[in-house]
Each structure stands twice: as C-alpha cells, then as structure tokens.
Design a protein around this motif. Sequence first.
Motif, PDB file in Angstrom:
ATOM      1  N   HIS A 174      33.822  16.064  18.826  1.00 45.89           N
ATOM      2  CA  HIS A 174      32.646  16.939  18.825  1.00 45.89           C
ATOM      3  C   HIS A 174      32.473  17.552  17.442  1.00 45.89           C
ATOM      4  O   HIS A 174      33.406  17.721  16.683  1.00 45.89           O
ATOM      5  N   ALA A 175      31.222  17.919  17.183  1.00 46.47           N
ATOM      6  CA  ALA A 175      30.911  18.680  15.976  1.00 46.47           C
ATOM      7  C   ALA A 175      29.707  19.539  16.281  1.00 46.47           C
ATOM      8  O   ALA A 175      28.840  19.163  17.055  1.00 46.47           O
ATOM      9  N   HIS A 176      29.650  20.713  15.714  1.00 45.67           N
ATOM     10  CA  HIS A 176      28.487  21.564  15.932  1.00 45.67           C
ATOM     11  C   HIS A 176      28.272  22.419  14.702  1.00 45.67           C
ATOM     12  O   HIS A 176      29.127  22.592  13.866  1.00 45.67           O
ATOM     13  N   GLY A 177      27.063  23.007  14.647  1.00 46.31           N
ATOM     14  CA  GLY A 177      26.722  23.868  13.524  1.00 46.31           C
ATOM     15  C   GLY A 177      25.415  24.561  13.786  1.00 46.31           C
ATOM     16  O   GLY A 177      24.854  24.461  14.857  1.00 46.31           O
ATOM     17  N   LEU A 268      16.761   9.054  11.768  1.00 45.84           N
ATOM     18  CA  LEU A 268      17.973   8.340  12.165  1.00 45.84           C
ATOM     19  C   LEU A 268      17.857   6.816  12.126  1.00 45.84           C
ATOM     20  O   LEU A 268      18.868   6.132  11.969  1.00 45.84           O
ATOM     21  N   GLU A 269      16.678   6.287  12.284  1.00 46.87           N
ATOM     22  CA  GLU A 269      16.536   4.824  12.292  1.00 46.87           C
ATOM     23  C   GLU A 269      16.401   4.301  10.868  1.00 46.87           C
ATOM     24  O   GLU A 269      15.328   3.924  10.404  1.00 46.87           O
ATOM     25  N   THR A 270      17.514   4.329  10.164  1.00 46.57           N
ATOM     26  CA  THR A 270      17.576   3.833   8.785  1.00 46.57           C
ATOM     27  C   THR A 270      18.642   2.747   8.715  1.00 46.57           C
ATOM     28  O   THR A 270      19.622   2.764   9.470  1.00 46.57           O
ATOM     29  N   GLY A 271      18.457   1.829   7.781  1.00 47.26           N
ATOM     30  CA  GLY A 271      19.417   0.741   7.679  1.00 47.26           C
ATOM     31  C   GLY A 271      19.413  -0.058   8.962  1.00 47.26           C
ATOM     32  O   GLY A 271      18.385  -0.454   9.480  1.00 47.26           O
ATOM     33  N   THR A 298      27.579   0.267  11.574  1.00 50.35           N
ATOM     34  CA  THR A 298      28.622   1.052  10.900  1.00 50.35           C
ATOM     35  C   THR A 298      28.563   2.492  11.397  1.00 50.35           C
ATOM     36  O   THR A 298      28.004   3.366  10.735  1.00 50.35           O
ATOM     37  N   PRO A 299      29.102   2.769  12.566  1.00 51.31           N
ATOM     38  CA  PRO A 299      29.034   4.121  13.134  1.00 51.31           C
ATOM     39  C   PRO A 299      29.617   5.174  12.192  1.00 51.31           C
ATOM     40  O   PRO A 299      30.665   4.960  11.578  1.00 51.31           O
ATOM     41  N   GLN A 300      28.928   6.294  12.094  1.00 52.50           N
ATOM     42  CA  GLN A 300      29.362   7.409  11.258  1.00 52.50           C
ATOM     43  C   GLN A 300      29.890   8.546  12.129  1.00 52.50           C
ATOM     44  O   GLN A 300      29.809   8.514  13.356  1.00 52.50           O
ATOM     45  N   GLN A 301      30.407   9.566  11.451  1.00 51.85           N
ATOM     46  CA  GLN A 301      30.878  10.751  12.151  1.00 51.85           C
ATOM     47  C   GLN A 301      29.676  11.525  12.714  1.00 51.85           C
ATOM     48  O   GLN A 301      28.569  11.462  12.155  1.00 51.85           O
ATOM     49  N   PRO A 302      29.849  12.260  13.806  1.00 53.61           N
ATOM     50  CA  PRO A 302      28.742  13.022  14.396  1.00 53.61           C
ATOM     51  C   PRO A 302      28.051  13.952  13.398  1.00 53.61           C
ATOM     52  O   PRO A 302      26.834  14.100  13.424  1.00 53.61           O
ATOM     53  N   ALA A 307      23.458  16.039  10.152  1.00 47.49           N
ATOM     54  CA  ALA A 307      22.957  16.427   8.837  1.00 47.49           C
ATOM     55  C   ALA A 307      21.592  15.797   8.559  1.00 47.49           C
ATOM     56  O   ALA A 307      20.732  16.388   7.914  1.00 47.49           O
ATOM     57  N   ARG A 308      21.383  14.585   9.059  1.00 45.63           N
ATOM     58  CA  ARG A 308      20.090  13.926   8.865  1.00 45.63           C
ATOM     59  C   ARG A 308      18.962  14.636   9.606  1.00 45.63           C
ATOM     60  O   ARG A 308      17.788  14.477   9.269  1.00 45.63           O
ATOM     61  N   LEU A 309      19.320  15.411  10.636  1.00 48.27           N
ATOM     62  CA  LEU A 309      18.313  16.106  11.438  1.00 48.27           C
ATOM     63  C   LEU A 309      18.172  17.575  11.065  1.00 48.27           C
ATOM     64  O   LEU A 309      17.460  18.324  11.739  1.00 48.27           O
TER      65      LEU A 309
END
Length: 326
Positions: A174-177, A268-271, A298-302, A307-309
């Motif tokens: 999980h990650a939050h901010g 989010l729909e990049t690459g 290539t899955p990234q970290q949550p 950050a993209r949003l």
Amino acid sequence: MRGEPASPIAAHTHEHVFLGANHGRNERKVWLVIALTASMMVVEIVAGTLTGSMALVADGWHMSTHAAAMLISALAYLYARRHARDPRFSFGTGKMGDLAGFASAVVLALVALLIGWESLLRLADPTPISFTQAIAVAVLGLLVNIASAWLLRDEPHGHGHGHSHGHAHDHHGHAHGDHDHHAGQDNNLRSAYLHVLADALTSVLAIAALLVGSMYGWLWADPLMGLVGALVIARWSLGLLRDTGGVLLDTVPHEPGEDVPAEIRAALETGGDRITDLHVWQVGPGHHAAIIALLSPTPQQPADYKARLAHVHELSHITVEVARAA
C-alpha cells in the motif's frame, strides 16, 4: 510513549473525512435562513387566509416546505459533521447532503401537486380577495426571500476542509498521501439556495397576480399564478431529484469543464500501460474516489501511478490494481 517511533501501520492509515468546503459556515447560514423563512411563512399563511388570496396562501405553504427542506439540510450538515469519522461509513458522510437534497425534492414534488390542485379548485370557484393587504404581505415575503438568497449564495472559496487523500495499492502493498482537492459543488447548500430562489419566484408571481386582479378585477389571475408556481416547483424538484439521485447512485461525475475519467486515462495510459477497469464516483462535495485496474508490461510501484494523478485535484481516494501484461 514520547520518543518512540510511530507505528509503521499508523503511518499508512488515514481518515475518510470528505466534507464539503466551508461545511460549518454553510451549516450556520442554513439555520439562520430557516428562522427567517419560518417567521415569514406564518405571516403569509395567516394573511392569505384572512384576505382570501390563494396565491398568498400558496406562497406561504411553499415557504413552509422550504423551511422543512432547509431543516433537512441543516440536520444533514449536523449529522455529517458529528459522524464524519464514524468507521461505519466506509467513505465518510460526504454524501449526506445529497441524501437530504433528494428527500427535500420529493417533498417539493408532493407540495407542487397540492398547490396545483387547490389552484384548480379556486379557478372553478373564485373567492373575493383583499388586494391591498395581500400585496403588502407578498412584498414583505419577497424581501425575506431576497435576504435569504443573499445569505445562502455560494461564494467562491478555496480548498475544503477535511483530510483529502489518495491511496494506491497492488499485490506488493500500500501507499498513500495527500492531494489538494477541488472545492466542488455542495448540493446540500444548493438545495437550500434553490428552495429560496423558487420561493422568491412564487412571491413575484403572487404579487403580479394580485396587482392584475386589483386593477382589472380578474380574480382568476390569482389561482392561475398558483398553477404557474406549482409547475415551476415541480420542474425544480425533478431537476434536484436527477442531480442528487445521480450522486447517490454513484453515476460517473461529469461537471461542466471537468471530465475526471478522461483525465485519469490521459495520465495513466502512457507507453504500454492500459486501463482495463475504471470506476469513478463522488464521495462528497469536491471529493471523488477512483478504483483503477491497470495492465502494464513493466508494472511500477503504487506511488508512481499516484504521482501521475497528482494534478487531478478532484481525486481524494484512489485505489490502483496493477497486473503484468503478457
């Protein structure tokens, strides 16, 4: 104990307080307008009964429905504030105002039918009217409506209060901010405001009918304006039912100039990343939640997807699921 490090679990927990901007201020304003409206309601109903004015009685009963509807709004503000951190509400109490608006819209629709029916009866059997007294009271009611509308106007404001956050997770954890969030539209305040505006319109119609009746002796003008007022109330109630019902049923939010789902896809729909499932709904005024399922080579970290949003300020609660593409 002082000096001990914070629990790792506590560092990743967060509240779900999605109250609207200036929640407390709006609540106080609604209570004040309720007092004004209830006072004028009593004056108009009594004066209309004594003078025989159907338009004035209709306006008084119309004010009574507004007072009742605004009471629902005020109690919704109170309940939402007191239970904002109640864990029983999975996404907080931010939608309480929409529930209150939906209830008041149902009441208004019923009152519109009653006013319309009574006006039809008066058209079939007109009764004498004391025009001078009726006009004086109707003008006073209009002044109260104008003052109430001024109090309830939705002033420009910045960020709302409450903890605005997003969290993303996949099978790794999980990650939050925090996010800043867009102020958004408070449908509870809008409900009270539109009640007052509709009431002001009914007052204007009553005054017009009484003036015409006093000049030309047209007693039918008074109940005719009652019918017009009933139609206006019915149309307004249907509009409020549509808007608040959409929030309660979690329809995809799409306000003028804003398209949150499109912004999410663009970010989010990049690459090679593609969204396979997307759910966006409103959890409070200016607060939206999103559940996003991603397929990525290539899955990234949550935190990377979150950050993209970051620029989508309407998002206050984000859940991301990521799967590796074949």
